[in-house]
Write a protein that holds these residues in place. Structure first.
Motif, PDB file in Angstrom:
ATOM      1  N   PRO A 306       0.167  -1.074 -11.490  1.00 20.59           N
ATOM      2  CA  PRO A 306      -1.111  -0.477 -11.089  1.00 20.59           C
ATOM      3  C   PRO A 306      -1.995  -1.495 -10.356  1.00 20.59           C
ATOM      4  CG  PRO A 306      -0.588   0.087 -13.353  1.00 20.59           C
ATOM      5  CD  PRO A 306       0.385  -0.980 -12.954  1.00 20.59           C
ATOM      6  N   VAL A 307      -2.665  -1.015  -9.309  1.00 18.68           N
ATOM      7  CA  VAL A 307      -3.611  -1.831  -8.543  1.00 18.68           C
ATOM      8  C   VAL A 307      -5.021  -1.403  -8.930  1.00 18.68           C
ATOM      9  CG1 VAL A 307      -4.413  -2.462  -6.233  1.00 18.68           C
ATOM     10  CG2 VAL A 307      -1.971  -2.063  -6.644  1.00 18.68           C
ATOM     11  N   LEU A 308      -5.834  -2.357  -9.398  1.00 15.73           N
ATOM     12  CA  LEU A 308      -7.194  -2.058  -9.845  1.00 15.73           C
ATOM     13  C   LEU A 308      -8.236  -2.322  -8.771  1.00 15.73           C
ATOM     14  CD1 LEU A 308      -6.957  -3.590 -13.437  1.00 15.73           C
ATOM     15  CD2 LEU A 308      -6.428  -1.259 -12.690  1.00 15.73           C
ATOM     16  N   ALA A 309      -7.933  -3.225  -7.833  1.00 18.63           N
ATOM     17  CA  ALA A 309      -8.855  -3.529  -6.736  1.00 18.63           C
ATOM     18  C   ALA A 309      -8.072  -4.216  -5.632  1.00 18.63           C
ATOM     19  CB  ALA A 309     -10.000  -4.421  -7.214  1.00 18.63           C
ATOM     20  N   GLY A 310      -8.603  -4.130  -4.405  1.00 20.40           N
ATOM     21  CA  GLY A 310      -7.918  -4.678  -3.254  1.00 20.40           C
ATOM     22  C   GLY A 310      -7.015  -3.643  -2.602  1.00 20.40           C
ATOM     23  N   ILE A 311      -6.480  -3.996  -1.437  1.00 19.42           N
ATOM     24  CA  ILE A 311      -5.639  -3.069  -0.678  1.00 19.42           C
ATOM     25  C   ILE A 311      -4.257  -3.685  -0.492  1.00 19.42           C
ATOM     26  CG2 ILE A 311      -5.359  -1.783   1.466  1.00 19.42           C
ATOM     27  CD1 ILE A 311      -8.383  -1.896   1.813  1.00 19.42           C
ATOM     28  N   SER A 317      10.445   0.861  -0.243  1.00 25.05           N
ATOM     29  CA  SER A 317      11.177   1.980   0.355  1.00 25.05           C
ATOM     30  C   SER A 317      11.228   3.171  -0.593  1.00 25.05           C
ATOM     31  CB  SER A 317      12.603   1.534   0.705  1.00 25.05           C
ATOM     32  OG  SER A 317      12.594   0.420   1.552  1.00 25.05           O
ATOM     33  N   LEU A 318      10.216   3.268  -1.436  1.00 30.67           N
ATOM     34  CA  LEU A 318      10.257   4.233  -2.526  1.00 30.67           C
ATOM     35  C   LEU A 318       9.068   5.183  -2.532  1.00 30.67           C
ATOM     36  CD1 LEU A 318      11.970   4.892  -5.058  1.00 30.67           C
ATOM     37  CD2 LEU A 318      10.523   3.320  -6.322  1.00 30.67           C
ATOM     38  N   LEU A 319       7.865   4.652  -2.470  1.00 32.32           N
ATOM     39  CA  LEU A 319       6.673   5.488  -2.524  1.00 32.32           C
ATOM     40  C   LEU A 319       6.563   6.356  -1.276  1.00 32.32           C
ATOM     41  CD1 LEU A 319       4.055   2.879  -3.831  1.00 32.32           C
ATOM     42  CD2 LEU A 319       5.224   4.654  -5.164  1.00 32.32           C
ATOM     43  N   THR A 320       6.053   7.564  -1.447  1.00 35.14           N
ATOM     44  CA  THR A 320       5.800   8.422  -0.296  1.00 35.14           C
ATOM     45  C   THR A 320       4.591   7.905   0.484  1.00 35.14           C
ATOM     46  OG1 THR A 320       4.296   9.888  -1.502  1.00 35.14           O
ATOM     47  CG2 THR A 320       6.651  10.401  -1.604  1.00 35.14           C
ATOM     48  N   ASP A 321       4.393   8.423   1.681  1.00 29.81           N
ATOM     49  CA  ASP A 321       3.227   8.031   2.484  1.00 29.81           C
ATOM     50  C   ASP A 321       1.936   8.306   1.724  1.00 29.81           C
ATOM     51  OD1 ASP A 321       4.930   7.263   4.500  1.00 29.81           O
ATOM     52  OD2 ASP A 321       4.661   9.089   5.684  1.00 29.81           O
ATOM     53  N   GLU A 322       1.892   9.445   1.041  1.00 28.25           N
ATOM     54  CA  GLU A 322       0.698   9.805   0.300  1.00 28.25           C
ATOM     55  C   GLU A 322       0.471   8.862  -0.880  1.00 28.25           C
ATOM     56  OE1 GLU A 322       2.162  12.956   2.751  1.00 28.25           O
ATOM     57  OE2 GLU A 322       3.169  11.940   1.086  1.00 28.25           O
ATOM     58  N   GLU A 323       1.545   8.495  -1.566  1.00 27.90           N
ATOM     59  CA  GLU A 323       1.427   7.570  -2.696  1.00 27.90           C
ATOM     60  C   GLU A 323       0.998   6.184  -2.232  1.00 27.90           C
ATOM     61  OE1 GLU A 323       4.779   9.586  -5.653  1.00 27.90           O
ATOM     62  OE2 GLU A 323       5.367   8.108  -4.148  1.00 27.90           O
ATOM     63  N   GLN A 324       1.521   5.753  -1.097  1.00 24.32           N
ATOM     64  CA  GLN A 324       1.098   4.458  -0.563  1.00 24.32           C
ATOM     65  C   GLN A 324      -0.364   4.498  -0.134  1.00 24.32           C
ATOM     66  OE1 GLN A 324       3.825   3.210   2.498  1.00 24.32           O
ATOM     67  NE2 GLN A 324       5.393   2.596   1.039  1.00 24.32           N
ATOM     68  N   ALA A 325      -0.777   5.593   0.484  1.00 27.33           N
ATOM     69  CA  ALA A 325      -2.158   5.696   0.945  1.00 27.33           C
ATOM     70  C   ALA A 325      -3.151   5.680  -0.212  1.00 27.33           C
ATOM     71  CB  ALA A 325      -2.337   6.973   1.772  1.00 27.33           C
ATOM     72  N   ALA A 326      -2.740   6.106  -1.381  1.00 22.58           N
ATOM     73  CA  ALA A 326      -3.633   6.096  -2.539  1.00 22.58           C
ATOM     74  C   ALA A 326      -3.954   4.677  -2.991  1.00 22.58           C
ATOM     75  CB  ALA A 326      -3.004   6.883  -3.685  1.00 22.58           C
ATOM     76  N   ASN A 327      -3.053   3.738  -2.737  1.00 23.34           N
ATOM     77  CA  ASN A 327      -3.261   2.318  -3.049  1.00 23.34           C
ATOM     78  C   ASN A 327      -3.587   2.054  -4.517  1.00 23.34           C
ATOM     79  OD1 ASN A 327      -2.765   1.258  -0.465  1.00 23.34           O
ATOM     80  ND2 ASN A 327      -4.842   1.791   0.206  1.00 23.34           N
ATOM     81  N   ASP A 328      -3.058   2.889  -5.404  1.00 22.45           N
ATOM     82  CA  ASP A 328      -3.323   2.670  -6.823  1.00 22.45           C
ATOM     83  C   ASP A 328      -2.128   2.099  -7.565  1.00 22.45           C
ATOM     84  OD1 ASP A 328      -1.707   4.899  -6.785  1.00 22.45           O
ATOM     85  OD2 ASP A 328      -3.205   6.251  -7.650  1.00 22.45           O
ATOM     86  N   THR A 329      -1.032   1.859  -6.852  1.00 22.70           N
ATOM     87  CA  THR A 329       0.144   1.249  -7.444  1.00 22.70           C
ATOM     88  C   THR A 329       0.943   0.575  -6.335  1.00 22.70           C
ATOM     89  OG1 THR A 329       2.046   1.671  -8.901  1.00 22.70           O
ATOM     90  CG2 THR A 329       1.598   3.296  -7.200  1.00 22.70           C
ATOM     91  N   ARG A 336       2.792  -6.846  -0.392  1.00 25.22           N
ATOM     92  CA  ARG A 336       1.866  -7.967  -0.347  1.00 25.22           C
ATOM     93  C   ARG A 336       0.433  -7.428  -0.306  1.00 25.22           C
ATOM     94  NH1 ARG A 336       4.643 -12.480  -0.054  1.00 25.22           N
ATOM     95  NH2 ARG A 336       2.859 -13.746   0.577  1.00 25.22           N
ATOM     96  N   SER A 337      -0.486  -8.151   0.310  1.00 29.98           N
ATOM     97  CA  SER A 337      -1.894  -7.746   0.287  1.00 29.98           C
ATOM     98  C   SER A 337      -2.478  -7.737   1.690  1.00 29.98           C
ATOM     99  CB  SER A 337      -2.702  -8.706  -0.594  1.00 29.98           C
ATOM    100  OG  SER A 337      -4.061  -8.297  -0.654  1.00 29.98           O
ATOM    101  N   ARG A 338      -3.298  -6.727   1.952  1.00 31.90           N
ATOM    102  CA  ARG A 338      -4.064  -6.683   3.203  1.00 31.90           C
ATOM    103  C   ARG A 338      -5.420  -7.362   3.041  1.00 31.90           C
ATOM    104  NH1 ARG A 338      -2.285  -3.150   7.108  1.00 31.90           N
ATOM    105  NH2 ARG A 338      -0.468  -1.884   6.529  1.00 31.90           N
ATOM    106  N   THR A 339      -5.813  -7.558   1.812  1.00 36.03           N
ATOM    107  CA  THR A 339      -7.121  -8.166   1.522  1.00 36.03           C
ATOM    108  C   THR A 339      -6.913  -9.545   0.913  1.00 36.03           C
ATOM    109  OG1 THR A 339      -7.069  -6.937  -0.572  1.00 36.03           O
ATOM    110  CG2 THR A 339      -8.352  -5.979   1.215  1.00 36.03           C
ATOM    111  N   PRO A 340      -7.949 -10.401   0.927  1.00 35.62           N
ATOM    112  CA  PRO A 340      -7.781 -11.753   0.380  1.00 35.62           C
ATOM    113  C   PRO A 340      -7.414 -11.779  -1.098  1.00 35.62           C
ATOM    114  CG  PRO A 340      -9.753 -11.649   1.738  1.00 35.62           C
ATOM    115  CD  PRO A 340      -9.284 -10.237   1.576  1.00 35.62           C
ATOM    116  N   LYS A 341      -7.688 -10.666  -1.809  1.00 34.30           N
ATOM    117  CA  LYS A 341      -7.433 -10.662  -3.247  1.00 34.30           C
ATOM    118  C   LYS A 341      -7.024  -9.273  -3.724  1.00 34.30           C
ATOM    119  CE  LYS A 341      -9.670 -12.015  -7.610  1.00 34.30           C
ATOM    120  NZ  LYS A 341     -10.909 -12.594  -8.203  1.00 34.30           N
ATOM    121  N   LEU A 342      -6.088  -9.238  -4.649  1.00 33.07           N
ATOM    122  CA  LEU A 342      -5.704  -8.027  -5.359  1.00 33.07           C
ATOM    123  C   LEU A 342      -5.977  -8.222  -6.837  1.00 33.07           C
ATOM    124  CD1 LEU A 342      -2.169  -7.234  -3.847  1.00 33.07           C
ATOM    125  CD2 LEU A 342      -4.277  -5.949  -3.419  1.00 33.07           C
TER     126      LEU A 342
END
Length: 346
Positions: A306-311, A317-329, A336-342
């Motif tokens: 689970p991702v609590l903060a950050g992007i 190769s597993l999560l759907t586009d919708e699941e990835q867009a939710a950015n909660d896991t 990796r990370s798009r933001t300086p911190k996760l």
């Protein structure tokens, strides 16, 4: 998920307690958790180069429950872990079944199963887990290629039992290489279309997927060329229509953030720097924090966190586009990370 990709087993992790008591007095793992030693009671031939493993608990303890689309980890040796889709009956708690294709270009897993795993052997398993779940729908289109039929077999049974309208299009190299083809046709008749490539050519996906059907879900499992073609032909279908399961990871460009980033571990109260040449998983493990993992290539879902903060930058190769867009896991073995911190729930 029937694959002969070389995987790194992770014996550092241990199962959670719970579940039924086994014959020796120990607790069997709760559904979907931990590891379990099962007995290989039979190996049956499903097609040319395909064997089905029949696994039972030696003490007769009910096995973990599962639903169509679930896979099982086989811990064949400390350095050899394979993941295969369950292809039996979810209602049967006495046996788990997986089908294994002998892959001549593989790295030893399928050869070990075919030649080095005798009936009567004890097989350690982990799971089941499900990242290819069958969602409720009134209509389904199932597309399978080769050994990709394995997760589809229990799916069509569930669709039939639910009263849904469904169709299966099943392609393979030749008729004799196509596992379960006879059982599927005998049980479901014309709902199943068997299309061996040496008789009918490649599946006509442009025709099959020409007209979007907003009420129909499309499930596909098979080799990468088939999955890529199905994805291309479903681009004009409604978002969320298509669900696929891959044998091997996608190919990605360089990460968006090439420099180091931080991960804060909410449960552990630690912040770690992830360098460009190390994954989050490697960094966390090197800090002495155990994380359950298996494939380390973003295809199995074992390390989903689970991702609590950050992007996150999703590279699985597993999560759907919708699941990835939710950015909660995220899958911390490859993403990796798009933001300086996760901030992760670890």
């Amino acid at each position: 998920m029937p694959t002969d990709t070389e995987l790194d087993s992770n014996p550092r992790t241990t199962p959670a307690d719970g579940g039924a008591e086994s014959a020796d007095g120990s607790a069997a793992p709760a559904d979907g958790e931990g590891e379990l030693d099962l007995l290989l009671t039979a190996k049956t031939v499903a097609a040319d180069g395909v064997v089905v493993l029949h696994l039972r608990h030696p003490g007769g303890v009910p096995l973990p429950s599962w639903e169509p689309g679930a896979h099982l980890d086989l811990l064949l040796r400390p350095d050899l872990v394979r993941q295969y889709s369950l292809c039996g009956d979810p209602a049967d708690r006495t046996e788990l079944r997986v089908a294994v294709l002998r892959e001549s270009a593989g790295r030893g897993g399928s050869a070990y199963v075919h030649d080095g795993l005798p009936v009567g052997a004890t097989v350690r398993v982990r799971g089941p887990r499900n990242h290819f779940a069958l969602l409720p729908a009134q209509r389904y289109l199932f597309i399978a290629g080769g050994i990709g039929i394995t997760p589809i077999v229990p799916m069509v049974a569930a669709a039939q039992a639910s009263g849904a309208d469904w169709r299966l299009v099943y392609g393979g190299r030749s008729r004799t290489s196509m596992a379960f083809r006879t059982e599927l046709r005998d049980r479901y008749g014309d709902r199943v279309s068997i299309q061996p490539q040496d008789e009918t050519g490649l599946l006509d996906l442009p025709a099959l997927l020409a007209e979007p059907d907003p009420g129909r879900l499309v499930y596909c499992c098979g080799p990468e060329p088939l999955l890529g073609a199905v994805e291309a032909n479903c681009r004009h279908w409604p978002a969320g229509t298509l669900r696929v399961e891959r044998f091997a990871p996608k190919t990605f460009a360089e990460p968006v953030r090439r420099e180091s980033f931080e991960v804060e571990l909410a449960q552990s109260g630690r912040t770690l720097a992830v360098p460009p040449d190390r994954s989050i998983l490697q960094t966390v493990e090197e800090a002495g924090i155990p994380v359950l993992s298996s494939c380390q290539e973003g295809t199995c879902g074992t390390c989903e966190t689970p991702v609590l903060a950050g992007i996150p930058e999703h590279r699985d190769s597993l999560l759907t586009d919708e699941e990835q867009a939710a950015n909660d896991t995220m899958m911390i073995c490859v993403s990796r990370s798009r933001t300086p911190k996760l901030v992760l729930d670890l």
